[in-house]
Write an enzyme that holds these catalytic residues in place. Structure first.
Site, PDB file in Angstrom:
ATOM      1  N   CYS A  45       5.017   1.826  10.239  1.00 43.69           N
ATOM      2  CA  CYS A  45       3.776   1.729  11.018  1.00 43.69           C
ATOM      3  C   CYS A  45       4.065   1.658  12.511  1.00 43.69           C
ATOM      4  O   CYS A  45       3.352   2.248  13.329  1.00 43.69           O
ATOM      5  CB  CYS A  45       2.986   0.487  10.624  1.00 43.69           C
ATOM      6  SG  CYS A  45       2.497   0.431   8.905  1.00 43.69           S
TER       7      CYS A  45
HETATM    8  C1  BEZ Z   1       6.294   0.187   6.879  1.00 43.53           C
HETATM    9  O1  BEZ Z   1       5.388   0.411   7.673  1.00 43.53           O
HETATM   10  O2  BEZ Z   1       7.466   0.277   7.199  1.00 43.53           O
HETATM   11  C2  BEZ Z   1       5.953  -0.178   5.478  1.00 43.53           C
HETATM   12  C3  BEZ Z   1       4.825  -0.905   5.191  1.00 43.53           C
HETATM   13  C4  BEZ Z   1       4.556  -1.264   3.885  1.00 43.53           C
HETATM   14  C5  BEZ Z   1       5.433  -0.909   2.861  1.00 43.53           C
HETATM   15  C6  BEZ Z   1       6.566  -0.151   3.166  1.00 43.53           C
HETATM   16  C7  BEZ Z   1       6.837   0.214   4.470  1.00 43.53           C
END
Ligand code: BEZ
Length: 212
Positions: A45
């Site tokens: 994100c």
């Molecule tokens: C991420 O944004 O890295 C992420 C968020 C939730 C689960 C897996 C990855």
């Protein structure tokens, strides 16, 4: 609630990092991209939000407002933005909705319980100025989205709404477009002054109509 292409994008009021908004009023007469994030302070994100900040001018050029959402509280969003700016070498320049009660996430069916019942998947909704949903994309939490592809689809959607054309496989800006089949050859003669090629009666291509 399942949202489908052509449905009205549901309206809501919500708190964002740029103050409270009424979604439809905030969109005004512009196009919109509403995109969800599983959670604050997560690595994928963080990279996505940095990229969208860097692409803001591209969205502006296309008359598109972008807004992110996750089911975390506002104070966390503000703290996380500091990290995004620091690590992605950018300045987050669009609002992020704080949706700790999952109201907007549920309205837009962004929580897929068999993936996770606590966080959203990576949803994207492209909304036209008449508030209709024009594109939906759902990615898993573990895969960052390709925002160049989202811009590419917006270009295609805007061409379709302005001219009677569709765009072929892997189309990119400047490539030929396809004349939609509801346009007869007689109409096409008038509508497409740059001319067109008839490959099959149902497959007619023309230079991209909005370019000089
Ligand atoms: C991420 O944004 O890295 C992420 C968020 C939730 C689960 C897996 C990855």
């Amino acid at each position: 609630m399942t949202l489908r292409l052509g449905d009205e994008a549901p309206n809501f009021t919500a708190m964002t990092t740029e103050g409270e908004i009424n979604f439809h009023e905030w969109l005004g007469n512009k196009w919109g991209v509403l995109f969800s994030h599983p959670a604050d302070f997560t690595p994928v994100c963080t990279t996505e939000l940095g990229e969208v900040a860097k692409l803001k001018q591209e969205f502006d050029k296309r008359n598109v407002k972008v807004i992110a959402i996750s089911v975390d509280p506002l104070a966390e969003h503000h703290k996380w933005i500091g990290d995004i700016n620091e690590t992605q070498n950018t300045v987050v320049n669009f609002p992020m909705i704080a949706d700790p009660n999952q109201e907007v996430a549920n309205l837009y069916d962004m929580i897929h319980p068999n993936a996770s019942d606590k966080t959203t998947v990576r949803s994207v909704f492209v909304i036209s100025p008449d508030k209709k949903i024009k594109l939906t994309i759902t990615y898993p939490a573990s895969t960052g989205r390709n925002f160049d592809e989202i811009l590419r689809v917006i270009d295609s959607l805007q061409l379709t709404s302005g001219y009677s054309v569709a765009t072929p496989v892997n189309w990119q800006q400047g490539d030929d477009c396809i004349i939609v089949n509801s346009v007869s050859n007689e109409e096409a003669d008038k509508k497409f002054p740059k001319g067109y090629t008839v490959i099959k009666p149902y497959l007619r291509t023309t230079p991209q109509p909005d370019l000089a």
